[in-house]
Design a protein around this motif. Structure first.
Motif, PDB file in Angstrom:
ATOM      1  N   SER A  36     -47.893 -24.046 -34.666  1.00  0.00           N
ATOM      2  CA  SER A  36     -47.704 -25.097 -33.655  1.00  0.00           C
ATOM      3  C   SER A  36     -49.023 -25.801 -33.339  1.00  0.00           C
ATOM      4  N   THR A  83     -47.581 -18.828 -23.118  1.00  0.00           N
ATOM      5  CA  THR A  83     -46.126 -18.896 -23.300  1.00  0.00           C
ATOM      6  C   THR A  83     -45.458 -17.859 -22.390  1.00  0.00           C
ATOM      7  N   ASN A 105     -48.182 -27.360 -27.139  1.00  0.00           N
ATOM      8  CA  ASN A 105     -49.314 -27.638 -28.034  1.00  0.00           C
ATOM      9  C   ASN A 105     -49.255 -29.067 -28.567  1.00  0.00           C
ATOM     10  N   HIS A 163     -51.938 -20.615 -35.136  1.00  0.00           N
ATOM     11  CA  HIS A 163     -50.477 -20.658 -35.220  1.00  0.00           C
ATOM     12  C   HIS A 163     -50.008 -22.038 -35.695  1.00  0.00           C
ATOM     13  N   ASP A 192     -56.050 -20.105 -31.304  1.00  0.00           N
ATOM     14  CA  ASP A 192     -55.261 -19.012 -30.729  1.00  0.00           C
ATOM     15  C   ASP A 192     -56.232 -18.173 -29.898  1.00  0.00           C
ATOM     16  N   SER A 201     -51.823 -14.706 -33.744  1.00  0.00           N
ATOM     17  CA  SER A 201     -50.450 -14.219 -33.683  1.00  0.00           C
ATOM     18  C   SER A 201     -50.064 -13.312 -34.846  1.00  0.00           C
ATOM     19  N   THR A 229     -41.195 -25.219 -24.332  1.00  0.00           N
ATOM     20  CA  THR A 229     -41.606 -24.202 -25.319  1.00  0.00           C
ATOM     21  C   THR A 229     -43.117 -24.324 -25.548  1.00  0.00           C
ATOM     22  N   GLY A 230     -43.681 -23.278 -26.113  1.00  0.00           N
ATOM     23  CA  GLY A 230     -45.102 -23.299 -26.448  1.00  0.00           C
ATOM     24  C   GLY A 230     -45.392 -24.324 -27.542  1.00  0.00           C
ATOM     25  N   TYR A 231     -44.477 -24.422 -28.475  1.00  0.00           N
ATOM     26  CA  TYR A 231     -44.639 -25.383 -29.575  1.00  0.00           C
ATOM     27  C   TYR A 231     -44.788 -26.789 -28.985  1.00  0.00           C
ATOM     28  N   ASP A 278     -54.874 -21.220 -26.864  1.00  0.00           N
ATOM     29  CA  ASP A 278     -53.453 -20.886 -26.840  1.00  0.00           C
ATOM     30  C   ASP A 278     -53.364 -19.367 -26.702  1.00  0.00           C
ATOM     31  N   MET A 313     -53.292 -22.707 -22.610  1.00  0.00           N
ATOM     32  CA  MET A 313     -51.843 -22.738 -22.840  1.00  0.00           C
ATOM     33  C   MET A 313     -51.358 -21.297 -22.864  1.00  0.00           C
ATOM     34  N   ALA A 350     -50.850 -17.382 -26.097  1.00  0.00           N
ATOM     35  CA  ALA A 350     -49.452 -16.928 -26.165  1.00  0.00           C
ATOM     36  C   ALA A 350     -49.350 -15.403 -26.213  1.00  0.00           C
ATOM     37  N   HIS A 351     -50.264 -14.754 -26.938  1.00  0.00           N
ATOM     38  CA  HIS A 351     -50.157 -13.295 -27.126  1.00  0.00           C
ATOM     39  C   HIS A 351     -51.129 -12.508 -26.254  1.00  0.00           C
ATOM     40  N   LYS A 382     -42.973 -14.329 -24.452  1.00  0.00           N
ATOM     41  CA  LYS A 382     -43.480 -13.111 -25.113  1.00  0.00           C
ATOM     42  C   LYS A 382     -43.667 -12.042 -24.023  1.00  0.00           C
ATOM     43  N   GLY A 395     -40.228 -20.461 -22.541  1.00  0.00           N
ATOM     44  CA  GLY A 395     -40.962 -21.624 -22.057  1.00  0.00           C
ATOM     45  C   GLY A 395     -42.457 -21.404 -22.170  1.00  0.00           C
TER      46      GLY A 395
HETATM   47  C1  LIG Z   1     -49.956 -18.543 -30.842  1.00  0.00           C
HETATM   48  C2  LIG Z   1     -48.628 -19.151 -30.574  1.00  0.00           C
HETATM   49  N1  LIG Z   1     -48.565 -20.361 -29.982  1.00  0.00           N
HETATM   50  C3  LIG Z   1     -47.393 -20.949 -29.721  1.00  0.00           C
HETATM   51  C4  LIG Z   1     -46.206 -20.358 -30.042  1.00  0.00           C
HETATM   52  C5  LIG Z   1     -44.933 -21.080 -29.748  1.00  0.00           C
HETATM   53  O1  LIG Z   1     -44.415 -20.685 -28.527  1.00  0.00           O
HETATM   54  P1  LIG Z   1     -42.841 -20.857 -28.249  1.00  0.00           P
HETATM   55  O2  LIG Z   1     -42.167 -19.747 -28.973  1.00  0.00           O
HETATM   56  O3  LIG Z   1     -42.726 -20.795 -26.775  1.00  0.00           O
HETATM   57  O4  LIG Z   1     -42.492 -22.213 -28.808  1.00  0.00           O
HETATM   58  C6  LIG Z   1     -46.207 -19.095 -30.659  1.00  0.00           C
HETATM   59  C7  LIG Z   1     -44.988 -18.352 -31.031  1.00  0.00           C
HETATM   60  O5  LIG Z   1     -43.880 -18.611 -30.889  1.00  0.00           O
HETATM   61  C8  LIG Z   1     -47.457 -18.478 -30.931  1.00  0.00           C
HETATM   62  O6  LIG Z   1     -47.487 -17.295 -31.537  1.00  0.00           O
END
Ligand SMILES: Cc1ncc(COP(=O)(O)O)c(C=O)c1O
Length: 404
Positions: A139, A254, A115, A137, A193, A197, A110-112, A222, A252, A224-225, A257, A263
Motif C-alpha cells: 500500500s 491500522t 496511505n 508494504h 513501515d 509486515s 482502511t490502511g491502504y 506506517d 499512520m 500498522a504492526h 490488526k 479501518g
Molecule cells: C504495513 C501495512 N500498511 C497498511 C496495510 C493496509 O491496512 P488495511 O488492511 O487496513 O488496508 C497493511 C496490511 O493490511 C500493512 O501490513
C-alpha cells in the motif's frame, strides 16, 4: 474473436501462476478470529492472523459494537464530510490523538486508503519525490506510484543510502527552459513501515527522523504492526522510540490488526489533519466506516491501554518460539515482534511446508512473491496474546516433524 483474446490472456496468466506455485485462494472460516478456528470445515490452530492481542473477539468490544448498532444502526450512510461522521467517530479520533500523543487524528476506512490518501494529498507533481524502503508494504508502494511523483526506493533500512538519495534530489528544483528561471520547491516524503509486515523487523525511525529534519522532508511511518504491540502503553514503535509529532509528523496506524476491528487513522498536527480533510481523496470520496466499528475500537483502545499483560504474554511467546525454532535449526529472521517468519526460499517448498502443517491441523500461510522479493518465500508465523504456551509447543513439535 477479440473477447476470446481478452480471456486467453488472463487464462495464460492464471496457468503461469499455478505452475510457479504462486496461485492464491481464500479459505472460509466458520468461527470468530481466535487461535482455534474452524476453517474450510476443519479445526485449525492458527498462526497467521494479525490479531496480535487477541482482541478481535473480545466480549467488551462485541458489547460496545452491539450497543452502538442499537443506537446508530449499521451503515454510516455517507462520507465524513456529508453526514456520515457520527459521535463514535469523533470520540475515536480524539482518543487516538491522545493515545499517540498527536494533536489530531483522522479516521480512514482502511490502511491502504490512508496511505494512498496522504501521498496523493501531499505530492502535487512529477517533480515531487517519495523515498520508500525496498521492503515497504504494497500500500505504501502503490501510494508512491499513484501519487504521480518520482518514486525512489532505497535498500531496506539503509539510512546512509537514503541520505545520499535525499542529497541527489534537493528541495529546490532548478527550472530550465523557455520562459522559466530560478527554482521551484519540491515536496519530499519519506515513507516507511514501522514494523515491516512480512519481516517483523523495525525501521530505524530515530535516524529517519534525523534525516527528515536535516533535509526538510516529510516523514511518514506506517505503524500498522506496531500499534497496540510496542511501547509502554501500546502506542506503537514511535512511543517505544520516544519520537513525537515534531520528529515524525505523519503517523499512520491500522485498526484491523492488534486493535481487532477495521479501518485506520492518520495522526499528526492540527494543520496536517485540516489539510487532509480538504485534500485527501480517499478520505473525502468514500463512505465513513460503520459507527459501531468506531465504538468497538474505542473499547479496544481502553483494553490496549489498561491491560498490558497482553503485551507481556506476547513477549513470553516470542521468546519461547524463537528459542524452540533455533533449537530446531529453522531459518528465522531478525525479529523481536510477533511476526516471526521462517525463511524458506522457493515458493514450491514454502507451499509444501505450509500444507504439511495444515495436515497436522496448523495453519501458517506461505507468503510468496510478489508480496515478498523473488526467492524469499516464507512461512509468516504470527503470534497472538491469545495463544497459550501449549499452542506454541504444538507448533514447534509440528515444525520439528516437518522440517523444510
Ligand atoms: C504495513 C501495512 N500498511 C497498511 C496495510 C493496509 O491496512 P488495511 O488492511 O487496513 O488496508 C497493511 C496490511 O493490511 C500493512 O501490513
Amino acid at each position: 474473436m477479440a473477447s476470446e483474446r481478452k480471456f486467453s490472456r488472463i487464462l495464460t496468466e492464471l496457468d503461469s501462476r499455478r505452475s510457479r506455485h504462486l496461485y492464491r485462494h481464500t479459505r472460509v472460516a466458520d468461527s470468530p478470529q481466535q487461535p482455534h478456528m474452524t476453517i474450510d470445515g476443519k479445526p485449525m490452530l492458527v498462526f497467521c492472523s494479525n490479531d496480535y492481542l487477541g482482541l478481535a473477539n473480545h466480549p467488551d468490544m462485541i458489547r460496545a459494537f452491539q450497543q452502538a448498532a442499537n443506537t446508530y444502526g449499521v451503515g454510516s450512510g455517507a462520507a465524513h464530510l456529508v453526514n456520515g461522521h457520527s459521535r463514535p467517530h469523533q470520540q475515536l479520533e480524539e482518543a487516538l490523538a491522545e493515545f499517540t500523543g498527536r494533536e489530531r487524528a483522522l479516521l480512514f476506512s482502511t490502511g491502504y486508503m490512508a496511505n494512498l490518501g496522504v501521498a496523493n494529498a501531499l505530492l502535487a507533481s512529477r517533480h515531487d519525490v517519495v523515498y520508500a524502503d525496498r521492503l515497504n508494504h504494497a500500500s505504501l508502494v502503490d501510494a508512491g506510484l499513484l501519487a504521480g511523483a518520482k518514486l525512489v526506493r532505497y535498500p531496506h533500512n539503509d539510512t546512509s543510502s537514503l541520505g545520499k538519495r535525499l542529497k541527489e534530489t534537493p528541495p529546490n528544483l532548478p527550472l530550465s527552459g523557455e520562459g522559466q528561471e530560478g527554482s521551484a520547491a519540491r515536496t519530499r516524503l519519506i515513507m516507511t513501515d514501522g514494523v515491516f509486515s512480512m519481516d517483523g523487523d523495525v525501521a530505524p525511525v530515530r535516524e529517519l527522523a534525523r534525516l527528515a529534519r536535516e533535509h526538510d522532508a516529510w516523514l511518514m511511518v506506517d505503524d500498522a504492526h506496531g500499534i497496540g504491540v510496542l511501547g509502554e502503553t501500546g502506542a506503537g514503535l514511535l512511543e517505544a522510540e520516544g519520537l513525537n509529532q515534531m520528529d515524525v509528523p505523519i503517523l499512520m496506524g491500522t485498526l484491523g490488526k492488534a486493535l481487532g476491528t477495521a479501518g485506520a487513522f492518520v495522526a499528526g498536527s492540527h494543520d496536517l489533519i485540516e489539510y487532509l480533510i480538504q485534500t485527501a481523496r480517499t478520505w473525502i470520496y468514500t463512505t465513513a466506516q460503520p459507527p459501531a466499528v468506531a465504538a468497538a475500537t474505542l473499547a479496544s483502545l481502553h483494553l490496549v491501554q489498561t491491560e498490558s499483560w497482553r503485551r507481556e504474554h506476547l513477549q513470553v511467546l516470542i521468546r519461547q518460539f524463537r528459542q524452540g525454532a533455533e533449537q530446531l535449526g529453522l531459518p528465522l529472521m531478525a525479529s523481536d515482534t510477533p511476526i516471526q517468519p521462517i525463511l524458506v526460499g522457493s515458493s514450491e517448498q514454502a507451499m509444501a511446508m505450509s500444507s504439511r502443517l495444515e495436515k497436522s491441523g496448523i495453519l501458517v500461510t506461505a507468503i510468496r512473491p510478489p508480496t515478498v522479493p523473488a526467492d524469499t518465500a516464507r512461512l509468516r508465523v504470527t503470534l497472538s496474546a491469545a495463544h497459550t504456551v501449549e499452542d506454541v509447543e504444538r507448533l514447534l513439535e509440528a515444525l520439528g516433524r516437518n522440517p523444510s
